[in-house]
Design a protein around this motif. Structure first.
Motif, PDB file in Angstrom:
ATOM      1  N   GLY A  10     -36.886 125.637  92.470  1.00 27.74           N
ATOM      2  CA  GLY A  10     -36.764 124.443  93.788  1.00 27.74           C
ATOM      3  C   GLY A  10     -35.509 124.227  94.023  1.00 27.74           C
ATOM      4  N   TYR A  11     -34.544 124.402  93.978  1.00 27.34           N
ATOM      5  CA  TYR A  11     -32.864 123.845  94.572  1.00 27.34           C
ATOM      6  C   TYR A  11     -33.021 124.475  95.303  1.00 27.34           C
ATOM      7  CZ  TYR A  11     -28.242 123.473  93.413  1.00 27.34           C
ATOM      8  OH  TYR A  11     -26.827 123.455  93.818  1.00 27.34           O
ATOM      9  N   THR A  12     -32.473 123.726  96.367  1.00 24.97           N
ATOM     10  CA  THR A  12     -32.223 123.365  97.335  1.00 24.97           C
ATOM     11  C   THR A  12     -30.442 122.937  97.419  1.00 24.97           C
ATOM     12  OG1 THR A  12     -33.744 122.113  98.125  1.00 24.97           O
ATOM     13  CG2 THR A  12     -34.081 124.102  98.205  1.00 24.97           C
ATOM     14  N   GLY A  13     -29.607 123.013  96.604  1.00 27.43           N
ATOM     15  CA  GLY A  13     -29.141 122.159  96.651  1.00 27.43           C
ATOM     16  C   GLY A  13     -28.599 120.766  97.722  1.00 27.43           C
ATOM     17  N   TYR A  14     -27.726 120.485  98.349  1.00 25.45           N
ATOM     18  CA  TYR A  14     -27.625 118.884  99.347  1.00 25.45           C
ATOM     19  C   TYR A  14     -28.980 118.665  99.928  1.00 25.45           C
ATOM     20  CZ  TYR A  14     -26.385 119.731 103.726  1.00 25.45           C
ATOM     21  OH  TYR A  14     -26.445 120.121 104.848  1.00 25.45           O
ATOM     22  N   ASP A  15     -29.962 119.330 100.142  1.00 29.19           N
ATOM     23  CA  ASP A  15     -30.869 119.572 100.746  1.00 29.19           C
ATOM     24  C   ASP A  15     -32.054 118.904 100.139  1.00 29.19           C
ATOM     25  OD1 ASP A  15     -32.772 118.977 102.997  1.00 29.19           O
ATOM     26  OD2 ASP A  15     -32.908 121.524 103.326  1.00 29.19           O
ATOM     27  N   LEU A  16     -32.862 118.068 100.270  1.00 25.68           N
ATOM     28  CA  LEU A  16     -33.978 117.510  98.944  1.00 25.68           C
ATOM     29  C   LEU A  16     -35.361 117.215 100.206  1.00 25.68           C
ATOM     30  CD1 LEU A  16     -32.595 114.993  96.642  1.00 25.68           C
ATOM     31  CD2 LEU A  16     -32.932 116.941  96.884  1.00 25.68           C
ATOM     32  N   ASN A  18     -36.323 119.616 102.727  1.00 25.77           N
ATOM     33  CA  ASN A  18     -37.098 120.866 102.060  1.00 25.77           C
ATOM     34  C   ASN A  18     -38.152 121.516 102.325  1.00 25.77           C
ATOM     35  OD1 ASN A  18     -37.572 123.725 101.446  1.00 25.77           O
ATOM     36  ND2 ASN A  18     -35.261 124.132 101.686  1.00 25.77           N
ATOM     37  N   ARG A  19     -39.049 121.192 103.708  1.00 25.61           N
ATOM     38  CA  ARG A  19     -40.513 120.848 102.960  1.00 25.61           C
ATOM     39  C   ARG A  19     -40.870 122.224 102.682  1.00 25.61           C
ATOM     40  NH1 ARG A  19     -42.337 117.728 106.963  1.00 25.61           N
ATOM     41  NH2 ARG A  19     -41.063 117.376 108.390  1.00 25.61           N
ATOM     42  N   ASP A  20     -40.445 123.573 102.793  1.00 26.57           N
ATOM     43  CA  ASP A  20     -40.737 124.259 101.749  1.00 26.57           C
ATOM     44  C   ASP A  20     -40.585 124.202 101.000  1.00 26.57           C
ATOM     45  OD1 ASP A  20     -41.660 125.888 104.524  1.00 26.57           O
ATOM     46  OD2 ASP A  20     -39.105 127.580 104.131  1.00 26.57           O
ATOM     47  N   GLN A  21     -40.157 123.668  99.917  1.00 28.36           N
ATOM     48  CA  GLN A  21     -39.840 123.110  98.101  1.00 28.36           C
ATOM     49  C   GLN A  21     -39.962 121.977  98.309  1.00 28.36           C
ATOM     50  OE1 GLN A  21     -37.536 126.174  96.261  1.00 28.36           O
ATOM     51  NE2 GLN A  21     -36.383 126.754  97.787  1.00 28.36           N
ATOM     52  N   PRO A  22     -40.452 121.099  97.924  1.00 29.12           N
ATOM     53  CA  PRO A  22     -40.314 120.092  97.909  1.00 29.12           C
ATOM     54  C   PRO A  22     -40.651 119.160  96.502  1.00 29.12           C
ATOM     55  CG  PRO A  22     -42.895 120.756  98.377  1.00 29.12           C
ATOM     56  CD  PRO A  22     -42.123 121.464  98.507  1.00 29.12           C
ATOM     57  N   PHE A  23     -40.510 120.114  95.751  1.00 25.09           N
ATOM     58  CA  PHE A  23     -40.916 119.785  94.129  1.00 25.09           C
ATOM     59  C   PHE A  23     -39.607 120.925  93.325  1.00 25.09           C
ATOM     60  CE2 PHE A  23     -44.792 118.398  94.877  1.00 25.09           C
ATOM     61  CZ  PHE A  23     -44.892 117.179  94.400  1.00 25.09           C
ATOM     62  N   GLN A  24     -38.722 120.002  92.996  1.00 26.46           N
ATOM     63  CA  GLN A  24     -37.661 120.554  91.737  1.00 26.46           C
ATOM     64  C   GLN A  24     -37.253 120.382  90.238  1.00 26.46           C
ATOM     65  OE1 GLN A  24     -33.756 119.832  93.021  1.00 26.46           O
ATOM     66  NE2 GLN A  24     -32.595 120.515  91.088  1.00 26.46           N
ATOM     67  N   GLY A  25     -37.675 120.792  89.857  1.00 24.75           N
ATOM     68  CA  GLY A  25     -37.763 121.275  88.064  1.00 24.75           C
ATOM     69  C   GLY A  25     -37.030 122.536  87.235  1.00 24.75           C
ATOM     70  N   ALA A  26     -37.172 122.682  86.423  1.00 23.40           N
ATOM     71  CA  ALA A  26     -36.531 122.776  84.905  1.00 23.40           C
ATOM     72  C   ALA A  26     -37.587 123.109  84.124  1.00 23.40           C
ATOM     73  CB  ALA A  26     -35.035 122.949  85.193  1.00 23.40           C
ATOM     74  N   THR A  27     -37.169 123.732  83.150  1.00 23.00           N
ATOM     75  CA  THR A  27     -37.843 123.909  81.276  1.00 23.00           C
ATOM     76  C   THR A  27     -36.824 125.074  80.665  1.00 23.00           C
ATOM     77  OG1 THR A  27     -40.486 124.463  82.472  1.00 23.00           O
ATOM     78  CG2 THR A  27     -40.284 125.508  80.203  1.00 23.00           C
TER      79      THR A  27
END
Length: 349
Positions: A10-16, A18-27
């Motif tokens: 879900g990483y989209t840089g500074y654009d939080l 982004n409708r296609d990727q509303p969540f960001q995370g990591a494991t």
């Protein structure tokens, strides 16, 4: 030396927004490639692809029970942590940091005390669209994100205009500083190094848990994708910071420098079964969050996915109007001190 393998989604840089990727995370998973390969062969013995990828596996219903079983094996037998955040909510928290908090700081008020910033950001997230007028919150956040990125007089003026065009007097505690063009807030937004890129926040949350799980010095290995280059640079800065300091973030999270983490390296995920497992874990968690919030049609059962986690294996950043619980969990937080510390030592990353 113990090694945690990590992957992101879900990483989209500074654009939080982004409708296609509303969540960001990591494991992060503490597992070696041999053990990871054994797990993959056990749960997907007929796998033909050269690389295990969540987005490919979940398309076939026959794989869903295998994915859940693989996830259960990882969570039961290996040190593992997953972080997922709602990027729109995170952007509102950043709005609170730079477009609201400086106004209160100048007046001697600790805006972060007992998680007040989380409560106000949650309120804006959940009732802001109705309270501020049709489309007003979307316009405000779009202008805020652009102002933080561009830092030009025009972008800042557009941000102030978007606040004034809303029904800001219905929630002056949040929008009053911008609507009155508080100079301290505009200066904070225009400060070099201030960004809406969420990579550092994701890493901070993840590292706060790997530091607890690691028995001693450890290292991190990740995929060599373009997205993870930003994470790599930030990890190197965190590793090289040797000034002793500890910050309490909530009732279950704190961060102490210098870190136990000693090094970070990258590898082609096609040659690392362990990194592939991290991809599956974060892919499943983000998919579950998107499904439960109605943004995506259910494929793998989200309740079955999330129910396998224990409390200390899953960190989530989501809005909540349980303000009493917010205050309890964040009582005595050192959020203000931590932000100041990062600004002094990690600005521009």
């Amino acid at each position: 030396m113990e090694c945690f393998r990590i992957d992101e989604s879900g990483y989209t840089g500074y654009d939080l927004l982004n409708r296609d990727q509303p969540f960001q995370g990591a494991t992060a998973i503490a597992i070696d490639d041999d053990a990871a390969g054994d797990l993959i062969r056990r749960h997907f013995p007929r796998l033909q692809a050269g690389e295990l990828k969540y987005r490919d596996l979940m398309r076939r219903p026959a794989n869903h029970s295998r994915l859940l079983a693989l996830q259960r094996d990882v969570l039961t037998n290996y040190k593992c942590v997953t972080y997922v955040c709602d990027k729109r909510f995170l952007l509102l928290l950043m709005f609170a940091d730079y477009a609201i908090e400086p106004y209160y700081y100048e007046r001697g008020i600790n805006f972060y005390e007992n998680g007040q910033n989380y409560s106000l950001a949650s309120l804006l997230y959940l009732v802001g669209p109705q309270l501020l007028g049709e489309g007003a919150l979307d316009r405000l956040l779009t202008c805020f994100q652009r102002a933080v990125h561009d830092k030009t007089p025009k972008a800042l003026a557009d941000l102030v205009a978007s606040a004034r065009a809303s029904r800001w007097r219905d929630l002056p505690e949040a929008l009053g500083p911008l609507a009155t063009a508080a100079p301290e807030c505009l200066a904070a937004i225009a400060t070099h190094g201030v960004t809406t890129d969420a990579a550092f926040i994701v890493l901070q949350a993840l590292i706060s848990r790997t530091e607890v799980m690691a028995a001693g010095p450890y290292r991190i290995e990740h995929d060599e994708s373009d997205n993870l280059r930003a994470y790599h640079r930030m990890l190197q800065r965190l590793i090289s910071h040797q000034e002793p300091a500890t910050f309490r973030q909530s009732d279950i999270a704190s961060l102490t420098f210098p870190l136990k983490l000693t090094s970070v390296s990258h590898v082609n995920s096609r040659s690392s079964a362990a990194v592939q497992l991290a991809d599956v874990m974060i892919g499943a968690a983000v998919e579950a969050a998107s499904t439960l919030t109605g943004r995506r049609r259910a494929r793998v059962d989200p309740e079955a996915t999330l129910s396998q986690y224990t409390d200390n294996q899953l960190i989530h950043l989501l809005p909540s109007i349980d303000f009493a619980e917010q205050a309890r969990a964040r009582q005595g937080t050192q959020a203000a001190e931590l932000i100041d510390y990062y600004a002094a030592h990690f600005a521009g990353e």
